[in-house]
Motif scaffolding. Structure first.
Motif, PDB file in Angstrom:
ATOM      1  N   VAL A 145      15.179  24.827  75.630  1.00 32.10           N
ATOM      2  CA  VAL A 145      14.978  24.502  77.048  1.00 32.10           C
ATOM      3  C   VAL A 145      15.095  25.778  77.876  1.00 32.10           C
ATOM      4  N   ALA A 146      14.666  25.680  79.118  1.00 37.58           N
ATOM      5  CA  ALA A 146      14.949  26.735  80.090  1.00 37.58           C
ATOM      6  C   ALA A 146      16.240  26.350  80.801  1.00 37.58           C
ATOM      7  N   GLY A 147      17.254  27.207  80.731  1.00 43.75           N
ATOM      8  CA  GLY A 147      18.510  26.845  81.366  1.00 43.75           C
ATOM      9  C   GLY A 147      19.593  27.888  81.208  1.00 43.75           C
ATOM     10  N   ASP A 148      20.779  27.530  81.659  1.00 40.53           N
ATOM     11  CA  ASP A 148      21.926  28.431  81.658  1.00 40.53           C
ATOM     12  C   ASP A 148      22.885  28.097  80.518  1.00 40.53           C
ATOM     13  N   ILE A 149      23.377  29.129  79.841  1.00 40.05           N
ATOM     14  CA  ILE A 149      24.415  28.929  78.829  1.00 40.05           C
ATOM     15  C   ILE A 149      25.724  28.616  79.553  1.00 40.05           C
ATOM     16  N   MET A 150      26.242  27.403  79.331  1.00 40.79           N
ATOM     17  CA  MET A 150      27.454  26.967  80.007  1.00 40.79           C
ATOM     18  C   MET A 150      28.710  27.261  79.197  1.00 40.79           C
ATOM     19  N   ASN A 177      31.149  22.788  57.649  1.00 44.23           N
ATOM     20  CA  ASN A 177      30.732  24.182  57.559  1.00 44.23           C
ATOM     21  C   ASN A 177      31.016  24.941  58.849  1.00 44.23           C
ATOM     22  N   GLU A 178      30.997  26.263  58.737  1.00 41.60           N
ATOM     23  CA  GLU A 178      31.117  27.125  59.908  1.00 41.60           C
ATOM     24  C   GLU A 178      29.979  26.832  60.881  1.00 41.60           C
ATOM     25  N   ARG A 179      30.311  26.818  62.180  1.00 40.22           N
ATOM     26  CA  ARG A 179      29.298  26.475  63.178  1.00 40.22           C
ATOM     27  C   ARG A 179      29.409  27.385  64.401  1.00 40.22           C
ATOM     28  N   LEU A 180      28.276  27.609  65.023  1.00 43.04           N
ATOM     29  CA  LEU A 180      28.191  28.325  66.295  1.00 43.04           C
ATOM     30  C   LEU A 180      27.514  27.353  67.261  1.00 43.04           C
ATOM     31  N   ILE A 181      28.247  26.935  68.284  1.00 40.04           N
ATOM     32  CA  ILE A 181      27.764  25.886  69.189  1.00 40.04           C
ATOM     33  C   ILE A 181      27.464  26.487  70.555  1.00 40.04           C
ATOM     34  N   THR A 182      26.286  26.179  71.076  1.00 43.57           N
ATOM     35  CA  THR A 182      25.874  26.660  72.396  1.00 43.57           C
ATOM     36  C   THR A 182      25.464  25.468  73.249  1.00 43.57           C
ATOM     37  N   TYR A 183      26.047  25.370  74.444  1.00 42.82           N
ATOM     38  CA  TYR A 183      25.695  24.318  75.394  1.00 42.82           C
ATOM     39  C   TYR A 183      24.832  24.943  76.486  1.00 42.82           C
ATOM     40  N   ILE A 184      23.644  24.375  76.686  1.00 39.65           N
ATOM     41  CA  ILE A 184      22.695  24.924  77.659  1.00 39.65           C
ATOM     42  C   ILE A 184      22.385  23.867  78.713  1.00 39.65           C
ATOM     43  N   GLN A 185      22.636  24.218  79.967  1.00 38.34           N
ATOM     44  CA  GLN A 185      22.348  23.321  81.090  1.00 38.34           C
ATOM     45  C   GLN A 185      20.927  23.564  81.572  1.00 38.34           C
ATOM     46  N   HIS A 186      20.135  22.484  81.657  1.00 39.11           N
ATOM     47  CA  HIS A 186      18.774  22.594  82.173  1.00 39.11           C
ATOM     48  C   HIS A 186      18.642  21.680  83.384  1.00 39.11           C
ATOM     49  N   GLU A 187      17.469  21.613  83.966  1.00 35.58           N
ATOM     50  CA  GLU A 187      17.298  20.891  85.225  1.00 35.58           C
ATOM     51  C   GLU A 187      17.592  19.403  85.119  1.00 35.58           C
ATOM     52  N   MET A 252       8.734  26.604  65.621  1.00 39.22           N
ATOM     53  CA  MET A 252       9.377  27.008  66.857  1.00 39.22           C
ATOM     54  C   MET A 252       8.387  26.925  68.016  1.00 39.22           C
ATOM     55  N   GLY A 253       8.815  26.290  69.107  1.00 36.45           N
ATOM     56  CA  GLY A 253       7.984  26.189  70.285  1.00 36.45           C
ATOM     57  C   GLY A 253       7.224  24.895  70.409  1.00 36.45           C
ATOM     58  N   GLU A 254       7.108  24.119  69.321  1.00 32.37           N
ATOM     59  CA  GLU A 254       6.422  22.836  69.378  1.00 32.37           C
ATOM     60  C   GLU A 254       7.258  21.824  70.154  1.00 32.37           C
ATOM     61  N   ALA A 255       6.593  20.981  70.913  1.00 39.19           N
ATOM     62  CA  ALA A 255       7.289  19.951  71.684  1.00 39.19           C
ATOM     63  C   ALA A 255       7.940  18.935  70.751  1.00 39.19           C
ATOM     64  N   LEU A 256       9.208  18.596  71.051  1.00 40.55           N
ATOM     65  CA  LEU A 256       9.916  17.540  70.340  1.00 40.55           C
ATOM     66  C   LEU A 256       9.953  16.253  71.150  1.00 40.55           C
ATOM     67  N   GLY A 257       9.776  16.382  72.453  1.00 37.73           N
ATOM     68  CA  GLY A 257       9.835  15.222  73.327  1.00 37.73           C
ATOM     69  C   GLY A 257      10.022  15.650  74.761  1.00 37.73           C
ATOM     70  N   ARG A 258      10.319  14.670  75.633  1.00 33.46           N
ATOM     71  CA  ARG A 258      10.424  14.952  77.063  1.00 33.46           C
ATOM     72  C   ARG A 258      11.736  14.433  77.636  1.00 33.46           C
ATOM     73  N   PHE A 259      12.208  15.148  78.643  1.00 31.70           N
ATOM     74  CA  PHE A 259      13.412  14.716  79.352  1.00 31.70           C
ATOM     75  C   PHE A 259      13.033  13.821  80.532  1.00 31.70           C
ATOM     76  N   ASN A 260      13.969  12.961  80.891  1.00 33.29           N
ATOM     77  CA  ASN A 260      13.864  12.204  82.120  1.00 33.29           C
ATOM     78  C   ASN A 260      15.193  12.329  82.860  1.00 33.29           C
ATOM     79  N   LYS A 261      15.240  11.858  84.068  1.00 37.66           N
ATOM     80  CA  LYS A 261      16.489  11.950  84.827  1.00 37.66           C
ATOM     81  C   LYS A 261      17.544  11.072  84.153  1.00 37.66           C
ATOM     82  N   LYS A 262      18.810  11.527  84.236  1.00 42.26           N
ATOM     83  CA  LYS A 262      19.913  10.763  83.656  1.00 42.26           C
ATOM     84  C   LYS A 262      19.947   9.354  84.234  1.00 42.26           C
ATOM     85  N   ARG A 263      20.160   8.382  83.316  1.00 46.53           N
ATOM     86  CA  ARG A 263      20.286   6.996  83.770  1.00 46.53           C
ATOM     87  C   ARG A 263      21.750   6.618  83.850  1.00 46.53           C
TER      88      ARG A 263
END
Length: 263
Positions: A145-150, A177-187, A252-263
Motif C-alpha cells: 500500500v501507499a502509507g506510513d510505517i506506524m 519462527n523469527e518474524r519482522l512485523i511492519t504496520y503500515i497506515q494507509h488512507e 509483486m505489484g499485482e492487485a490482490l483486492g480493494r479496500f473500502n471504508k471501515k465498517r
C-alpha cells in the motif's frame, strides 16, 4: 526416512547457528561459483536481474538481487492492495474471530502471529494472505500500500522450513519462527506485513535507509534465502480479488483486492 525422524532432525537443525553458518558461506567469495548451478537448478529467470550474472560477487548478492526497471508493474488504483512479493498463495481467507483457518491444515491466531501486539484487535475479523517464496522467486519485499510505517517489531524465534513439509508436518511454524512485523497506515486503514524467517535464512533485512512513508510497490525489506510473508488487512476494510485462491501464483505489484471504508 520416516516423517517423524525427519521432523526430529528438523527440530534439531532449527537453531539460528545453522542459518548463520549457511549465511556466512552464501556471503563468502567461495559461494560465487554456485550461482550458475543455483540458477539452473531452480530455473531462475536470470535475464530479469538488474546486473549480469558474472557481476554478482557472492550467492547472497545474487539471491537478494534487484530486478531491471520495468520487470514488474504495480497496480496504481488508489484503493488497491498489491502483492508485496513474487509468491505462491498457500493460505487465504477471512480471519474468523482472531483465527486464520486451515493454513495447510493448521489454524493460527492473530495474537500469536503478531506477538500479542495491542494492534491484534484491529485484525480480529480481517483478511489474510500467506505468500510463500521459493528459491526460484525474486526475494525483495515491497509495500502493498501507499502509507506510513506506524510501528516495527522484531520477534526472535526458530528457523523451521516454511515449505510444504514445514507447514504441514511441523507445529504452527509461521508463529514460532523469527518474524519482522511492519504496520503500515494507509488512507483506508492499516495492514500488517509479517515477514517470516525460515531454515537456512540468515536474516530478514529492511532496506536502508528505510523511509517513514512508502509508495505502493516501494522496497521495504528482503529475505536472504526463501521464506514467507503473511499479509493482514483490518476488519471490514478489504475485499479480495475474485479468482485468487490457494495455489495461485502472484507477482509483486499485482492487485490482490480493494479496500473500502471501515465498517
Amino acid at each position: 526416512m520416516s516423517k517423524s525422524l525427519f521432523r526430529l532432525l528438523t527440530e534439531l537443525s532449527s537453531r539460528k547457528t545453522v542459518s548463520r553458518i549457511t549465511g556466512a558461506f552464501a556471503k563468502s567469495r567461495w559461494s560465487r561459483g554456485f550461482i550458475p548451478r543455483f540458477i539452473k537448478a531452480y530455473g531462475i529467470a536470470a535475464e530479469e536481474a538488474e546486473k549480469a550474472v558474472h557481476e554478482y560477487g557472492t550467492l547472497n548478492e545474487f539471491f537478494t538481487r534487484r530486478l531491471k526497471p520495468g520487470m514488474r508493474s504495480v497496480a496504481m488504483e488508489p484503493d488497491t492492495m498489491v502483492s508485496p512479493v513474487d509468491a505462491l498463495i498457500t493460505g487465504i481467507g477471512y480471519i474468523q474471530d482472531g483465527t486464520l483457518l486451515n493454513v495447510k491444515g493448521q489454524d493460527y491466531t492473530v495474537e500469536e502471529l503478531l506477538n500479542r501486539s495491542p494492534r491484534v484487535v484491529n485484525y480480529k475479523n480481517g483478511f489474510f494472505f500467506v505468500l510463500y517464496l521459493s528459491p526460484t522467486d525474486y526475494h525483495r519485499i515491497h509495500s502493498p500500500v501507499a502509507g506510513d510505517i506506524m510501528e516495527k517489531e522484531h520477534v526472535p524465534g526458530k528457523v523451521y522450513p516454511v515449505n510444504e513439509f514445514g507447514l504441514t508436518q511441523m507445529r504452527r511454524v509461521l508463529s514460532r519462527n523469527e518474524r519482522l512485523i511492519t504496520y503500515i497506515q494507509h488512507e483506508l486503514g492499516e495492514v500488517a506485513v509479517v515477514k517470516v524467517g525460515a531454515l537456512n535464512v540468515s536474516s530478514i533485512q529492511y532496506v536502508q535507509p528505510l523511509p517513514k512513508r512508502l509508495a505502493r510497490g516501494e522496497e521495504l525489506a528482503y529475505f536472504e534465502f526463501g521464506s514467507t510473508v503473511v499479509l493482514l488487512a483490518e476488519t471490514g476494510t478489504f475485499e479480495c480479488l475474485e479468482g485468487l485462491s490457494v495455489g495461485s501464483r502472484v507477482r509483486m505489484g499485482e492487485a490482490l483486492g480493494r479496500f473500502n471504508k471501515k465498517r
